[in-house]
Design an enzyme around this catalytic site. Structure first.
Site, PDB file in Angstrom:
ATOM      1  N   GLU A 127      -0.366  -2.932 -12.091  1.00 56.11           N
ATOM      2  CA  GLU A 127      -0.303  -4.141 -12.931  1.00 56.11           C
ATOM      3  C   GLU A 127       1.161  -4.459 -13.184  1.00 56.11           C
ATOM      4  OE1 GLU A 127      -2.541  -3.472 -16.492  1.00 56.11           O
ATOM      5  OE2 GLU A 127      -4.377  -2.975 -15.381  1.00 56.11           O
ATOM      6  N   GLU A 186       3.091   2.723  -2.533  1.00 49.96           N
ATOM      7  CA  GLU A 186       2.372   4.011  -2.450  1.00 49.96           C
ATOM      8  C   GLU A 186       3.180   5.100  -3.150  1.00 49.96           C
ATOM      9  OE1 GLU A 186      -0.586   3.438  -0.189  1.00 49.96           O
ATOM     10  OE2 GLU A 186      -1.338   5.013  -1.507  1.00 49.96           O
ATOM     11  N   ALA A 189       2.378  -1.825 -15.294  1.00 51.15           N
ATOM     12  CA  ALA A 189       1.944  -0.470 -14.950  1.00 51.15           C
ATOM     13  C   ALA A 189       2.124  -0.245 -13.454  1.00 51.15           C
ATOM     14  CB  ALA A 189       0.485  -0.261 -15.352  1.00 51.15           C
ATOM     15  N   ARG A 217      -0.164   8.449   1.253  1.00 54.71           N
ATOM     16  CA  ARG A 217       1.274   8.701   1.455  1.00 54.71           C
ATOM     17  C   ARG A 217       1.531   9.129   2.896  1.00 54.71           C
ATOM     18  NH1 ARG A 217       0.899  11.069  -4.265  1.00 54.71           N
ATOM     19  NH2 ARG A 217       1.008   9.060  -5.306  1.00 54.71           N
TER      20      ARG A 217
END
Lengths: 386, 249
Positions: A129, A366, A132, A246
């Site tokens: 977000e 990521e 966030a 990842r």
């Protein structure tokens, strides 16, 4: 110890390479320049039909069951031609894997076949977000129980593939009174849900071909059966299950770095200055040797993380190390490769400027390089006492 | 009907090949190998025949060191049902390959044998024709179109003057040209399944064929470097040079 690929892994790598060279590469520049989603959508469809969207998903649900090593190899090969396509494939694979790992039998048979066979061209994660990012537990999106249904409200940002995703994996706070990170739940939301709005595409520095949008959940109603994993356990799911992503992004970065260096190495052998190919100058040779050594080390870190995951061993620390190293070194490789082309490298006529823009995000999305270091140190230090 | 397809492991077409410094051959160390592109077209044609219901089994055969199993697996991933590898480290000449193929044909009794017209490494363009001579089967070489009929196969061939269509009695031999079809990519689930398809490993001795080379390679050289051209200032000068220097007009 055996570092060689199995016959299947080599064949998958080869198929990914051939597809990337014949189908993706000829259109990568146009995709970057025009951002024409029809190009990437048709490539996603073809890739799904060939089995690239469920690389680590069971055959029972239409997946390929090829394992994390093959996943890493495939993403690297696709990224050599088109990073935008590679990230879309990587994220969709991870959506499918998370559903496979945490989903109920019903969720798996409902969602996985459509992700794997290309009925849906992609799947998306809705975690980040505006307020966030590195700290997802501070998210504001919430889901409240109303008349037996969950109602999700919130705004998610930078959602990869949102424009053409069939399903969203959405995190929202379900228990505001719980300590930070303990009251978050993960939901599976169909793209067709009337409470979901995908806003216009973000303007980005690179990876122009992939869709990155804001997704708004406004009174988005879903039932209990939409909960992925357990109620209020969503944050743990985000931090544990996404480690595999990842490996995907590290593999993508590696592919872009390798493509850039490979282009530059061809160039320096052809380009003549001071009466000889510039490859004959030792200063440039050392630049090449350093970058290629770093990329080779990145490759081995990625293979190690993927192998551990394939063996069912803990791999989160290795995945973070591989992602950190591969993305940082790929950025340097693109910088060096562009430098080796001199002024030509800066021109859009040559692919180096695209590689340099595309690779930049790999040390950010990521989990930024800084967050990878936090994860690595935390895991290592907490293991010390054992 | 059973279709037999022969495939060859060659240097990948993307590789810039280099001649060994002792001029004994092409340097194959650390070089990417792949299925000969014409053989891929042969596999694709067989798979299409199976998909159309005209063929019910595809057997793929390759010869050479163990590594050529990779190309057999690739063919299986594309749709071949089973494989035969004839293992040998000998440098196989076209005649040896044709003799071995003749034995496989005798054993398998295929309705159709599909081969590439030539391999991109040695470019001999001999094996299909030699197989025809040894077995007495009719051959349609350089095929750009293959249509199956009742006990016959119509093969459209790319010949110097244009296209020629032959009607061959089956069993027959077809060698593929570039425009016959466009090979598909192997799907990943099929790559995973290829491992479970049967692959028989044989030796030339199993077939009683002597594969000792009959030819001796004296020297392999890279083509001469092309020299830089010159710009002429007028048509007259060009004509003068073509007449007096190049002596071509």
């Amino acid at each position: 110890m055996d570092l060689s690929l199995t016959e299947e892994q080599a064949l998958i790598q080869d198929t990914a390479r051939r597809f990337a060279e014949s189908e993706l590469a000829p259109q990568a520049e146009a995709l970057d320049q025009t951002k024409d989603r029809e190009i990437i959508k048709s490539h996603c469809k073809q890739l799904a039909e060939l089995g690239f969207m469920g690389l680590n998903v069971s055959g029972e649900y239409g997946g390929t069951e090829a394992g994390p090593v093959a996943f890493s190899l495939a993403i690297t090969e696709l990224a050599k031609a088109c990073a935008s396509t590679a990230v879309t494939v990587s994220v969709t694979n991870m959506v499918a894997e998370v559903i496979q790992a945490m989903g109920t039998a019903e969720q798996k048979s409902n969602y996985l076949p459509r992700l794997c066979d290309g009925t849906w061209l992609a799947g998306s994660f809705c975690l980040t977000e505006a307020g966030a990012g590195s700290d997802p537990s501070s998210m504001r999106a919430q889901a409240r129980k109303e008349d037996g249904a969950w109602v999700i409200d919130g705004v998610k940002q930078w959602i990869t593939s949102a424009e053409f995703a069939g399903v969203f994996v959405v995190w929202a706070v379900t228990d505001k009174s719980a300590p930070k990170g303990k009251g978050i739940t993960c939901f599976l939301v169909d793209a067709g849900n009337p409470g979901v709005t995908v806003n216009k595409a973000e303007k980005k520095m690179g990876q122009h071909g992939s869709a990155t949008n804001e997704v708004v959940f406004d009174g988005c109603r879903v039932s209990d059966s939409a909960i992925l994993g357990e109620l209020n356990q969503g944050f743990k799911l985000a931090v544990t299950e996404l480690a595999g992503g990842r490996i995907g992004i590290g593999s993508l970065a590696l592919g872009v770095g390798q493509a850039a260096m490979s282009y530059a190495m061809d160039y320096v052998r052809e380009r003549k200055q001071f009466g000889k190919p510039i490859a004959d100058f030792q200063g440039l040779q050392w630049m090449i040797a350093d970058r290629m050594t770093e990329l080779e080390a990145a490759r081995l870190l990625l293979m190690n993380a993927a192998y551990k995951k394939e063996q069912g061993q803990p791999y989160a620390t290795e995945a973070s190390m591989a992602k950190l190293f591969a993305s940082e070194k790929a950025n340097q490789a693109c910088y060096t490769a562009l430098q080796l082309l001199g002024g030509y490298g800066y021109m859009q006529e040559y692919p180096l400027e695209r590689y340099s823009r595309d690779v930049r995000i790999t040390s950010i999305y990521e989990g930024t390089s800084e967050i990878q270091r936090v994860i690595i140190a935390k895991n290592l230090l907490s293991d010390l006492g054992r | 009907m059973k279709v037999l397809v022969a495939v060859k492991r060659v240097v990948d077409y993307n590789v810039k090949i280099r001649v060994k410094s002792d001029e004994s051959g092409v340097d194959l160390a650390n070089v990417k190998m792949a299925m000969n592109p014409f053989c891929e077209i042969a596999v694709e044609e067989a798979v299409r025949l199976k998909e159309s219901g005209a063929a019910d089994e595809i057997v793929v055969v390759s010869m050479g060191p163990k590594a050529c199993q990779e190309q057999i697996r690739t063919a299986m991933a594309l749709g071949a049902d089973r494989g035969i590898q004839i293992e040998t480290d000998e440098d196989l000449e076209s005649l040896a390959v044709a003799k071995l193929l003749a034995k496989v044909v005798e054993e398998e009794q295929p309705g159709l044998v599909i081969l590439g017209k030539q391999s991109i490494d040695s470019d001999n363009n001999q094996t299909g024709q030699m197989l025809g001579a040894i077995t007495g089967m009719p051959q349609g070489t350089f095929a750009s179109e293959v249509n199956l009929g009742e006990g016959i196969v119509d093969v459209t061939r790319e010949v110097d003057g244009g296209l020629q269509t032959l009607s061959l009695k089956m069993p027959a031999i077809v060698t593929t040209d570039l425009r016959l079809n466009e090979p598909r990519y192997a799907s990943l689930p099929n790559i995973m399944k290829a491992k479970r398809k049967p692959l028989d490993v044989k030796t030339p001795a199993d077939y009683g064929v002597d594969v000792t080379p009959r030819l001796k390679t004296l020297k392999v050289e890279a083509p001469a470097q092309r020299e830089a051209g010159i710009l002429v200032s007028s048509v007259d000068e060009l004509v003068e040079k073509l007449k007096n220097e190049a002596k071509v007009i």
